[in-house]
Design a protein around this motif. Structure first.
Motif, PDB file in Angstrom:
ATOM      1  N   PRO A 132      79.808  12.628   3.532  1.00 38.71           N
ATOM      2  CA  PRO A 132      78.552  13.258   3.106  1.00 38.71           C
ATOM      3  C   PRO A 132      78.795  14.658   2.563  1.00 38.71           C
ATOM      4  CG  PRO A 132      78.331  12.247   5.276  1.00 38.71           C
ATOM      5  CD  PRO A 132      79.782  12.225   4.950  1.00 38.71           C
ATOM      6  N   SER A 133      77.960  15.044   1.638  1.00 36.92           N
ATOM      7  CA  SER A 133      78.118  16.364   1.030  1.00 36.92           C
ATOM      8  C   SER A 133      77.938  17.482   2.044  1.00 36.92           C
ATOM      9  CB  SER A 133      77.100  16.532  -0.108  1.00 36.92           C
ATOM     10  OG  SER A 133      77.228  17.793  -0.716  1.00 36.92           O
ATOM     11  N   ALA A 134      77.162  17.219   3.107  1.00 42.65           N
ATOM     12  CA  ALA A 134      76.901  18.264   4.098  1.00 42.65           C
ATOM     13  C   ALA A 134      78.135  18.619   4.913  1.00 42.65           C
ATOM     14  CB  ALA A 134      75.772  17.824   5.040  1.00 42.65           C
ATOM     15  N   VAL A 135      79.062  17.666   5.069  1.00 41.03           N
ATOM     16  CA  VAL A 135      80.248  17.916   5.894  1.00 41.03           C
ATOM     17  C   VAL A 135      81.502  18.066   5.033  1.00 41.03           C
ATOM     18  CG1 VAL A 135      79.240  16.656   7.822  1.00 41.03           C
ATOM     19  CG2 VAL A 135      80.724  15.455   6.201  1.00 41.03           C
ATOM     20  N   PHE A 136      81.340  18.060   3.714  1.00 38.68           N
ATOM     21  CA  PHE A 136      82.513  18.146   2.851  1.00 38.68           C
ATOM     22  C   PHE A 136      83.219  19.487   2.986  1.00 38.68           C
ATOM     23  CE2 PHE A 136      84.427  19.320  -1.225  1.00 38.68           C
ATOM     24  CZ  PHE A 136      85.346  18.300  -1.355  1.00 38.68           C
ATOM     25  N   ASP A 137      82.449  20.577   3.143  1.00 40.72           N
ATOM     26  CA  ASP A 137      83.069  21.903   3.262  1.00 40.72           C
ATOM     27  C   ASP A 137      83.956  21.995   4.495  1.00 40.72           C
ATOM     28  OD1 ASP A 137      81.906  22.961   0.936  1.00 40.72           O
ATOM     29  OD2 ASP A 137      80.022  23.305   2.011  1.00 40.72           O
ATOM     30  N   SER A 138      83.506  21.465   5.609  1.00 35.58           N
ATOM     31  CA  SER A 138      84.324  21.488   6.823  1.00 35.58           C
ATOM     32  C   SER A 138      85.584  20.646   6.650  1.00 35.58           C
ATOM     33  CB  SER A 138      83.508  20.978   8.017  1.00 35.58           C
ATOM     34  OG  SER A 138      82.374  21.797   8.233  1.00 35.58           O
ATOM     35  N   MET A 139      85.443  19.482   6.027  1.00 36.22           N
ATOM     36  CA  MET A 139      86.606  18.630   5.796  1.00 36.22           C
ATOM     37  C   MET A 139      87.611  19.322   4.877  1.00 36.22           C
ATOM     38  SD  MET A 139      86.896  14.974   3.855  1.00 36.22           S
ATOM     39  CE  MET A 139      86.873  15.874   2.311  1.00 36.22           C
ATOM     40  N   ARG A 140      87.125  20.054   3.899  1.00 31.85           N
ATOM     41  CA  ARG A 140      88.013  20.770   2.981  1.00 31.85           C
ATOM     42  C   ARG A 140      88.809  21.837   3.714  1.00 31.85           C
ATOM     43  NH1 ARG A 140      85.100  22.586  -2.259  1.00 31.85           N
ATOM     44  NH2 ARG A 140      83.776  23.660  -0.741  1.00 31.85           N
ATOM     45  N   LEU A 141      88.172  22.548   4.615  1.00 34.49           N
ATOM     46  CA  LEU A 141      88.895  23.550   5.399  1.00 34.49           C
ATOM     47  C   LEU A 141      89.989  22.912   6.241  1.00 34.49           C
ATOM     48  CD1 LEU A 141      85.923  25.787   6.636  1.00 34.49           C
ATOM     49  CD2 LEU A 141      87.496  26.257   4.760  1.00 34.49           C
ATOM     50  N   TRP A 142      89.681  21.803   6.892  1.00 33.02           N
ATOM     51  CA  TRP A 142      90.664  21.124   7.739  1.00 33.02           C
ATOM     52  C   TRP A 142      91.840  20.618   6.903  1.00 33.02           C
ATOM     53  CZ3 TRP A 142      91.448  21.536  12.633  1.00 33.02           C
ATOM     54  CH2 TRP A 142      90.391  21.786  13.522  1.00 33.02           C
ATOM     55  N   ILE A 143      91.577  20.069   5.737  1.00 32.66           N
ATOM     56  CA  ILE A 143      92.659  19.545   4.892  1.00 32.66           C
ATOM     57  C   ILE A 143      93.611  20.666   4.487  1.00 32.66           C
ATOM     58  CG2 ILE A 143      93.169  18.529   2.654  1.00 32.66           C
ATOM     59  CD1 ILE A 143      90.679  16.835   2.917  1.00 32.66           C
ATOM     60  N   ILE A 144      93.077  21.803   4.093  1.00 30.94           N
ATOM     61  CA  ILE A 144      93.937  22.910   3.659  1.00 30.94           C
ATOM     62  C   ILE A 144      94.774  23.419   4.820  1.00 30.94           C
ATOM     63  CG2 ILE A 144      93.936  25.240   2.718  1.00 30.94           C
ATOM     64  CD1 ILE A 144      91.401  24.542   1.209  1.00 30.94           C
ATOM     65  N   VAL A 145      94.177  23.561   5.995  1.00 31.57           N
ATOM     66  CA  VAL A 145      94.924  24.041   7.156  1.00 31.57           C
ATOM     67  C   VAL A 145      96.042  23.064   7.519  1.00 31.57           C
ATOM     68  CG1 VAL A 145      94.758  24.564   9.621  1.00 31.57           C
ATOM     69  CG2 VAL A 145      93.016  25.417   8.052  1.00 31.57           C
TER      70      VAL A 145
END
Length: 514
Positions: free
Chosen positions: A325-338
Motif C-alpha cells: 500500500p502507498s501508506a506504508v511504502f515510505d517505511s518499507m523504503r527506509l528499511w530496504i535502504i538500511v
C-alpha cells in the motif's frame, strides 16, 4: 649528513617497529597517497583497527631474496668503494624471476603507521557512536512522547554526514595538490558532468521523482516570508530566492559528484577483483553483485512509476493487485535502504582483501614482461599497496555512511515511522509569534535581593531568547522540508556512485585491457 649515515638512520627507523613501518618516497598511480608516513607516539592509546582481524598483506622481498632468486650474490661495497664510485648503482633483477610474496596478517601496529589512519579511525568511531545515540533516541521516542524535545539522534546523523563529506574533501584536496594533475582533471570532469546531471534532475516533475523538493521549498519560503514580516523585513523576493537556492543546490550536487569520483572508480576495481577472488564461492559472488547494484535499487525507490505506483497497482492479468500500500511504502523504503547499507558494510572485508591482492597481481603481471627492474622498484610497488589501505577503506565506507545516515536523518527529521502505520504528511507550519518574557513588578526589596533578582532576570531572558530562536527554527524548517532535502541527498549520493562505478567498470574491463 653523509649518504652512509643517512642509510643507517633509515635502517634504524625501520628496525624500531619491525615490518610495520615503511618509508617510501616517490609518486605512483595512487597520486599523493602512494607513500607511507611514519608516526608513532610512545604510550599511545589508539583503539584496535577494525580492519585487522581478517585481512592479510603481502610483504616486500628483501634485496638478498631477490639476488638469490636471480642466481647471484648480494653485492657488497665498503665505504671506500662508495666514495670512489659516487652513487651506488641500483640493484637490478630479471622481471621473470620466480617471485612469490610472503603473507602476513594485518595487525593494529601495521595499521597504526598508515596515512589517514587517524581520520579513518575517528570517522568510524563517530559513526558507531552516532548509531548508538540514534538507536537510543528511537527507543526513547517509542516509549515517551518527546515531540517537543530536540532529537539528539538526528543531530548526530547530520553531523556524521557533514564529517563524511569533510573527510572526502580532505582526500580530494591531495589530488589537487598532485604534481602530475591527472587526478585533478578527473575530479573536475566529474564535477562538471554532475552539475549538468543535477540541473536536469532538478527540473523533473514530482510525478516521476518523488523527492518532495517543490513542496518542501514552498513550505520553507512560506514560513520564511511570515518570519521575515514578523522581523520587519517587508520586501521579501521569493522567486529570486527560489532560483538562487536551486542554483546553490545544483552547485552542491556538483561538489558531491566530484567527491564521489574516485570512490566510485575504486569500488569498481575492488568489486571486479573480489568477484574473481571468490570464484569458488557462488553465494559470496551473489552477495557482492547485490552490494554493487544496491545504489541502483536506491535510485529506483524514488522513481514513482517504477516503485510506489507499481507496487500499489501491480498488473496481474486483467486486474491489478496491491502488493505494498502507498501508506506504508515510505517505511518499507527506509528499511530496504538500511538493509542494503548493512549488507555493504558486511562485505567490506572482501573488498579490502581484493585490494591488498593487487600486490601479488602486479608481481604476476611483471613475470610476463621481459627485461630487468630495480629491486627498490619492486619493494616500492609492493609496499605502496598496503600504504594506501586506509585511503581505499575510506573511499569504500564513506559513500555507505552518507546513504545510511542521510536515510536515518530522513526518518528522524521527516517524522517517518519504522512501522506499517499510515503517516500524515506534515503541512505548512507558519512561523509562530515570538513569546515575550513577562515583566517583573517592582517591589520594596533589599539591594542583595535586587541583585539576585537581576541575575535571575538575566537567566530568564537568556532562556527566553534561546527558546524563541529554537521555536523560530522549528517553525521555519519543518518536517516537510526535511523530507524533500534528505530524500534528494540520499538519492543523489546513490546516483553519483552509480555513474562513477559504472564508468570504473568500463575503464577496468575495456580501456585497461586495450
Amino acid at each position: 649528513m653523509s649518504p652512509d649515515e643517512h642509510l643507517q638512520e633509515k635502517k634504524r627507523k625501520r628496525s624500531s617497529v619491525g615490518n610495520a613501518v615503511y618509508r617510501v618516497d616517490g609518486n605512483s598511480a595512487g597520486g599523493q597517497f602512494a607513500g607511507c608516513q611514519y608516526y608513532a607516539e610512545d604510550g599511545s592509546t589508539l583503539l584496535i583497527c577494525t580492519l585487522a582481524p581478517f585481512l592479510f598483506r603481502f610483504k616486500h622481498p628483501s634485496e638478498g631474496e631477490l639476488c638469490a632468486l636471480a642466481g647471484k650474490q648480494m653485492p657488497k661495497q665498503n665505504r671506500r668503494d662508495r666514495r670512489q664510485n659516487g652513487e651506488n648503482k641500483p640493484l637490478t633483477v630479471p622481471k621473470d624471476i620466480d617471485l612469490h610474496l610472503d603473507k602476513a596478517p594485518v595487525n593494529a601496529m601495521d595499521a597504526l603507521v598508515l596515512r589517514f589512519f587517524l581520520e579513518y579511525q575517528w570517522l568510524v568511531d563517530f559513526a558507531v557512536y552516532a548509531t548508538g545515540v540514534f538507536l537510543f533516541t528511537e527507543c526513547y521516542y517509542s516509549v515517551v512522547d518527546a515531540s517537543k524535545e530536540v532529537n539528539i539522534g538526528a543531530i548526530w546523523c547530520v553531523l556524521t554526514v557533514l564529517f563524511s563529506l569533510k573527510t572526502l574533501h580532505t582526500l580530494m584536496s591531495h589530488y589537487f595538490r598532485s604534481e602530475e594533475g591527472g587526478e585533478r582533471s578527473v575530479c573536475l570532469a566529474f564535477g562538471f558532468l554532475f552539475l549538468l546531471v543535477a540541473m536536469l534532475v532538478l527540473v523533473v516533475r514530482e510525478d516521476y521523482l518523488e523527492f518532495g523538493l517543490e513542496s518542501g521549498f514552498s513550505n520553507l519560503f512560506d514560513n520564511l516570508e511570515i518570519f521575515a514580516k514578523q522581523q520587519g523585513y517587508a520586501d521579501w523576493s521569493i522567486p529570486v530566492t527560489k532560483l538562487t537556492v536551486k542554483l546553490g543546490l545544483a552547485a552542491l550536487c556538483a561538489y558531491i559528484g566530484a567527491l564521489m569520483a574516485f570512490p566510485g572508480l575504486r569500488l569498481a576495481q575492488t568489486h571486479l577483483d573480489a568477484v574473481q577472488m571468490n570464484s569458488a564461492r557462488p553465494l559470496i559472488q551473489i552477495l557482492l553483485h547485490m552490494s554493487f547494484l544496491s545504489p541502483v535499487i536506491v535510485l529506483v525507490l524514488w522513481v514513482k512509476p517504477m516503485a510506489r505506483d507499481f507496487l500499489a497497482n501491480a498488473p496481474m492479468g486483467k486486474t491489478s493487485v496491491t502488493l505494498v500500500p502507498s501508506a506504508v511504502f515510505d517505511s518499507m523504503r527506509l528499511w530496504i535502504i538500511v538493509v542494503l547499507c548493512v549488507l555493504r558494510l558486511a562485505l567490506t572485508r572482501y573488498h579490502m582483501q581484493a585490494y591488498l591482492n593487487l600486490a601479488q597481481k602486479w608481481v604476476e603481471q611483471m613475470k610476463k614482461e621481459a627485461g630487468r627492474i630495480a629491486a627498490i622498484d619492486i619493494q616500492r610497488k609492493v609496499t605502496r599497496v598496503f600504504c594506501y589501505l586506509t585511503v581505499v577503506t575510506l573511499q569504500y565506507l564513506i559513500p555507505i555512511l552518507l546513504i545510511l545516515f542521510s536515510t536515518l536523518a530522513l526518518k528522524a527529521l521527516g517524522d517517518f515511522s519504522w512501522g506499517t502505520s499510515a503517516e500524515e504528511i506534515p503541512g505548512v507550519t507558519p512561523a509562530l509569534v515570538m513569546p515575550t518574557a513577562a515583566p517583573v513588578l517592582p517591589g520594596s526589596l533589599d539591594e542583595d535581593e535586587e541583585g539576585m533578582e537581576d541575575m535571575e532576570e538575566d537567566v530568564q531572558a537568556t532562556v527566553a531568547r534561546l527558546s524563541e530562536t529554537f521555536t523560530a527554527l522549528r517553525s521555519v524548517l519543518t518536517p516537510l522540508f526535511f523530507r524533500g532535502f534528505f530524500a534528494f541527498l540520499t538519492w543523489w549520493v546513490a546516483a553519483c556512485q552509480v555513474v562513477s562505478s559504472l564508468f570504473g567498470i568500463y575503464f577496468h574491463q575495456y580501456l585497461m585491457h586495450n
